[in-house]
Design an enzyme around this catalytic site. Structure first.
Site, PDB file in Angstrom:
ATOM      1  N   THR A   1      45.920  41.937  32.292  1.00 53.21           N
ATOM      2  CA  THR A   1      46.329  41.525  30.949  1.00 53.21           C
ATOM      3  C   THR A   1      45.929  42.551  29.881  1.00 53.21           C
ATOM      4  O   THR A   1      44.946  43.284  30.059  1.00 53.21           O
ATOM      5  CB  THR A   1      45.672  40.163  30.614  1.00 53.21           C
ATOM      6  OG1 THR A   1      45.781  39.909  29.215  1.00 53.21           O
ATOM      7  CG2 THR A   1      44.198  40.126  30.955  1.00 53.21           C
ATOM      8  N   ASP A   2      46.663  42.546  28.768  1.00 49.93           N
ATOM      9  CA  ASP A   2      46.292  43.409  27.631  1.00 49.93           C
ATOM     10  C   ASP A   2      44.955  42.997  27.030  1.00 49.93           C
ATOM     11  O   ASP A   2      44.318  43.769  26.316  1.00 49.93           O
ATOM     12  CB  ASP A   2      47.397  43.409  26.549  1.00 49.93           C
ATOM     13  CG  ASP A   2      47.766  42.027  26.011  1.00 49.93           C
ATOM     14  OD1 ASP A   2      47.166  41.019  26.438  1.00 49.93           O
ATOM     15  OD2 ASP A   2      48.676  41.945  25.155  1.00 49.93           O
ATOM     16  N   GLU A   3      44.508  41.763  27.353  1.00 49.79           N
ATOM     17  CA  GLU A   3      43.260  41.282  26.746  1.00 49.79           C
ATOM     18  C   GLU A   3      42.031  42.058  27.223  1.00 49.79           C
ATOM     19  O   GLU A   3      40.970  41.988  26.602  1.00 49.79           O
ATOM     20  CB  GLU A   3      43.084  39.776  27.003  1.00 49.79           C
ATOM     21  CG  GLU A   3      44.213  38.970  26.385  1.00 49.79           C
ATOM     22  CD  GLU A   3      43.894  37.512  26.196  1.00 49.79           C
ATOM     23  OE1 GLU A   3      42.723  37.158  26.010  1.00 49.79           O
ATOM     24  OE2 GLU A   3      44.851  36.698  26.223  1.00 49.79           O
TER      25      GLU A   3
ATOM     26  N   TYR B   1      37.489  34.891  29.766  1.00 45.51           N
ATOM     27  CA  TYR B   1      38.730  35.131  30.529  1.00 45.51           C
ATOM     28  C   TYR B   1      38.993  36.625  30.640  1.00 45.51           C
ATOM     29  O   TYR B   1      39.180  37.177  31.724  1.00 45.51           O
ATOM     30  CB  TYR B   1      39.912  34.436  29.849  1.00 45.51           C
ATOM     31  CG  TYR B   1      41.264  34.968  30.292  1.00 45.51           C
ATOM     32  CD1 TYR B   1      41.725  34.734  31.590  1.00 45.51           C
ATOM     33  CD2 TYR B   1      42.076  35.718  29.423  1.00 45.51           C
ATOM     34  CE1 TYR B   1      42.960  35.247  32.005  1.00 45.51           C
ATOM     35  CE2 TYR B   1      43.294  36.218  29.834  1.00 45.51           C
ATOM     36  CZ  TYR B   1      43.733  35.982  31.125  1.00 45.51           C
ATOM     37  OH  TYR B   1      44.941  36.490  31.545  1.00 45.51           O
TER      38      TYR B   1
ATOM     39  N   LYS C   1      38.999  39.233  33.934  1.00 51.09           N
ATOM     40  CA  LYS C   1      40.155  40.067  34.325  1.00 51.09           C
ATOM     41  C   LYS C   1      39.751  41.546  34.359  1.00 51.09           C
ATOM     42  O   LYS C   1      40.159  42.294  35.240  1.00 51.09           O
ATOM     43  CB  LYS C   1      41.324  39.856  33.359  1.00 51.09           C
ATOM     44  CG  LYS C   1      41.903  38.451  33.343  1.00 51.09           C
ATOM     45  CD  LYS C   1      42.535  38.033  34.660  1.00 51.09           C
ATOM     46  CE  LYS C   1      43.827  38.764  34.950  1.00 51.09           C
ATOM     47  NZ  LYS C   1      44.484  38.242  36.189  1.00 51.09           N
TER      48      LYS C   1
HETATM   49  P1  NAD Z   1      49.210  30.139  35.247  1.00 51.24           P
HETATM   50  O1  NAD Z   1      47.911  29.545  34.807  1.00 51.24           O
HETATM   51  O2  NAD Z   1      50.475  29.553  34.738  1.00 51.24           O
HETATM   52  O3  NAD Z   1      49.285  30.114  36.843  1.00 51.24           O
HETATM   53  C1  NAD Z   1      48.214  30.483  37.654  1.00 51.24           C
HETATM   54  C2  NAD Z   1      48.522  30.019  39.074  1.00 51.24           C
HETATM   55  O4  NAD Z   1      47.424  30.420  39.928  1.00 51.24           O
HETATM   56  C3  NAD Z   1      48.663  28.499  39.212  1.00 51.24           C
HETATM   57  O5  NAD Z   1      49.799  28.188  39.983  1.00 51.24           O
HETATM   58  C4  NAD Z   1      47.379  28.080  39.930  1.00 51.24           C
HETATM   59  O6  NAD Z   1      47.543  26.917  40.724  1.00 51.24           O
HETATM   60  C5  NAD Z   1      47.080  29.309  40.769  1.00 51.24           C
HETATM   61  N1  NAD Z   1      45.648  29.448  41.113  1.00 51.24           N
HETATM   62  C6  NAD Z   1      44.600  29.329  40.270  1.00 51.24           C
HETATM   63  N2  NAD Z   1      43.440  29.515  40.957  1.00 51.24           N
HETATM   64  C7  NAD Z   1      43.797  29.776  42.243  1.00 51.24           C
HETATM   65  C8  NAD Z   1      43.048  30.072  43.426  1.00 51.24           C
HETATM   66  N3  NAD Z   1      41.711  30.116  43.422  1.00 51.24           N
HETATM   67  N4  NAD Z   1      43.721  30.288  44.576  1.00 51.24           N
HETATM   68  C9  NAD Z   1      45.090  30.234  44.602  1.00 51.24           C
HETATM   69  N5  NAD Z   1      45.843  29.945  43.524  1.00 51.24           N
HETATM   70  C10 NAD Z   1      45.196  29.733  42.351  1.00 51.24           C
HETATM   71  O7  NAD Z   1      49.104  31.692  34.906  1.00 51.24           O
HETATM   72  P2  NAD Z   1      50.227  32.714  34.395  1.00 51.24           P
HETATM   73  O8  NAD Z   1      50.335  32.607  32.937  1.00 51.24           O
HETATM   74  O9  NAD Z   1      51.420  32.567  35.245  1.00 51.24           O
HETATM   75  O10 NAD Z   1      49.506  34.102  34.716  1.00 51.24           O
HETATM   76  C11 NAD Z   1      49.686  34.765  35.964  1.00 51.24           C
HETATM   77  C12 NAD Z   1      48.890  36.055  35.937  1.00 51.24           C
HETATM   78  O11 NAD Z   1      49.339  36.879  34.859  1.00 51.24           O
HETATM   79  C13 NAD Z   1      47.392  35.862  35.712  1.00 51.24           C
HETATM   80  O12 NAD Z   1      46.703  36.806  36.483  1.00 51.24           O
HETATM   81  C14 NAD Z   1      47.206  36.162  34.238  1.00 51.24           C
HETATM   82  O13 NAD Z   1      45.902  36.646  33.977  1.00 51.24           O
HETATM   83  C15 NAD Z   1      48.252  37.238  34.041  1.00 51.24           C
HETATM   84  N6  NAD Z   1      48.755  37.361  32.655  1.00 51.24           N
HETATM   85  C16 NAD Z   1      49.386  36.305  32.054  1.00 51.24           C
HETATM   86  C17 NAD Z   1      49.901  36.456  30.770  1.00 51.24           C
HETATM   87  C18 NAD Z   1      50.651  35.341  30.075  1.00 51.24           C
HETATM   88  O14 NAD Z   1      51.095  35.524  28.940  1.00 51.24           O
HETATM   89  N7  NAD Z   1      50.848  34.193  30.708  1.00 51.24           N
HETATM   90  C19 NAD Z   1      49.746  37.676  30.089  1.00 51.24           C
HETATM   91  C20 NAD Z   1      49.081  38.720  30.734  1.00 51.24           C
HETATM   92  C21 NAD Z   1      48.601  38.551  32.017  1.00 51.24           C
END
Ligand code: NAD
Length: 321
Positions: free
Chosen positions: A128-130, A153, A157
């Site tokens: 993430t950009d964070e 968080y 990451k």
């Molecule tokens: P989300 O919270 O919607 O989904 C996360 C998924 O991971 C869920 O389906 C959950 O059940 C599963 N999960 C959690 N813990 C687990 C474990 N221990 N074992 C197996 N599965 C597990 O998240 P998202 O928004 O889809 O983000 C996906 C990735 O992208 C993450 O790594 C997040 O840090 C990164 N990200 C997200 C954003 C955003 O805007 N949503 C931006 C930058 C980076």
């Protein structure tokens, strides 16, 4: 080019993961797609309605931290790659209780990295950009910017990114990192900013905005993000990091006003609440490496992508009659 023939997506029942699954299934060169997902509160089988009819897809309910399960999955099929999207993702929750973030986002990535090395499978880590922390005005962070996370968080990451980089340096492991900006799109959990605003607005309830609402995020459509992740996996040299962003900066207040305008609700629903501790006031990525090396750039214009998203999420979140 790395092959997309057989892919393991972790976290595929979440927001970005369930879109990534759809994008992968559009590819004719893909023969098998396995999702490993713990189905926490953030994961949802309903996110996979549609893709679940594709015979190439299987869903395994399980935890990233379960090494024997990972070994069994990776022994049974010669995967060409693992795309890790499993994570605890809500910043507010990490402030209240960081332990699940340390478990999944750090320990889970360490476990997955080790399993990927043991079974000689390439691994893409979705970050993430964070991890860069607050971006000063008029600057954009490239991939060499210092890691300076503000929330538990973001710290979890950043820790995972360091483990992935160490695996490359120590073991020459086949790893790639993508750092994405804020995504918007369908199937996002109701606790996140845009779905929460829509949920409240549809019920004529207050839309809570942290502090002044002037915090800036770079908003990218989830379809663009997933195409970037796939491009980074296919074309990214091992050990490289790619920023994926749309250079589309909007304040939280602007997002709230946009939601209200599309849903034809009054601005008086906006309610300023006490700011989140450690709240970064701006994130801004320089995504030029992704364009140069991967020929990827975000293509969906914010205006149309945002309006379509608000309408789609409104249909998902509308109160039952
Ligand atoms: P989300 O919270 O919607 O989904 C996360 C998924 O991971 C869920 O389906 C959950 O059940 C599963 N999960 C959690 N813990 C687990 C474990 N221990 N074992 C197996 N599965 C597990 O998240 P998202 O928004 O889809 O983000 C996906 C990735 O992208 C993450 O790594 C997040 O840090 C990164 N990200 C997200 C954003 C955003 O805007 N949503 C931006 C930058 C980076």
């Amino acid at each position: 080019m790395r092959s997309l023939r057989s892919i393991l997506v972790t976290g595929g029942a979440g927001f970005i993961g369930s879109t990534l699954v759809r994008k992968l299934l559009e590819r004719e060169d893909l023969e098998k797609l396995t999702i490993l997902d713990k189905l926490t509160y953030a994961g949802n089988r309903r996110n996979l309605i549609g893709p679940d009819r594709d015979p190439r897809l299987e869903l395994i309910e399980g935890d990233l931290l379960d090494r024997s399960l990972l070994d069994a999955i990776l022994t049974n099929t010669p995967y060409t790659g693992i795309l890790n999207l499993a994570a605890e993702t809500h910043v507010d929750r990490s402030i209240d209780c960081p332990q699940p973030f340390i478990n999944t986002n750090i320990q889970g990535v360490a476990t997955l990295l080790d399993a990927a090395r043991h079974h000689q499978v390439a691994l893409l880590q979705c970050s993430t950009d964070e991890v860069y922390g607050r971006t000063p005005a008029h600057q954009r962070f490239d991939e060499f910017a210092r890691l300076n996370p503000s929330s538990p968080y973001a710290a979890s990451k950043a820790s995972a990114d360091l483990l992935v980089q160490a695996a490359f340096k120590t073991h020459h492991q086949e790893v790639i990192i993508t750092r994405c900006s804020n995504n918007y799109g369908p199937r996002q959990h109701r606790e996140k900013l845009i779905p929460k605003l829509i949920y409240q607005a549809l019920r004529d309830l207050p839309l809570p905005i942290y502090g002044s609402g002037q915090q800036i995020r770079d908003w990218m459509h989830v379809d663009d993000c997933c195409l970037g992740i796939i491009a980074a996996f296919e074309k990214g040299p091992a050990g490289r990091i790619f920023n994926l962003g749309a250079k589309s900066e909007h304040t939280n207040l602007g997002i709230a006003r946009g939601v209200l305008k599309i849903l034809k609700k009054p601005e008086k629903l906006i309610t300023h609440v006490e700011d989140r501790p450690g709240h970064d006031d701006r994130y801004a990525l320089d995504p030029r490496q992704a364009l140069r090396v991967l020929q990827w750039r975000a293509r969906i214009p914010f205006r149309s992508g945002f309006e379509a998203t608000v309408r789609e999420l409104a249909a998902e979140l509308r109160p039952e009659e």
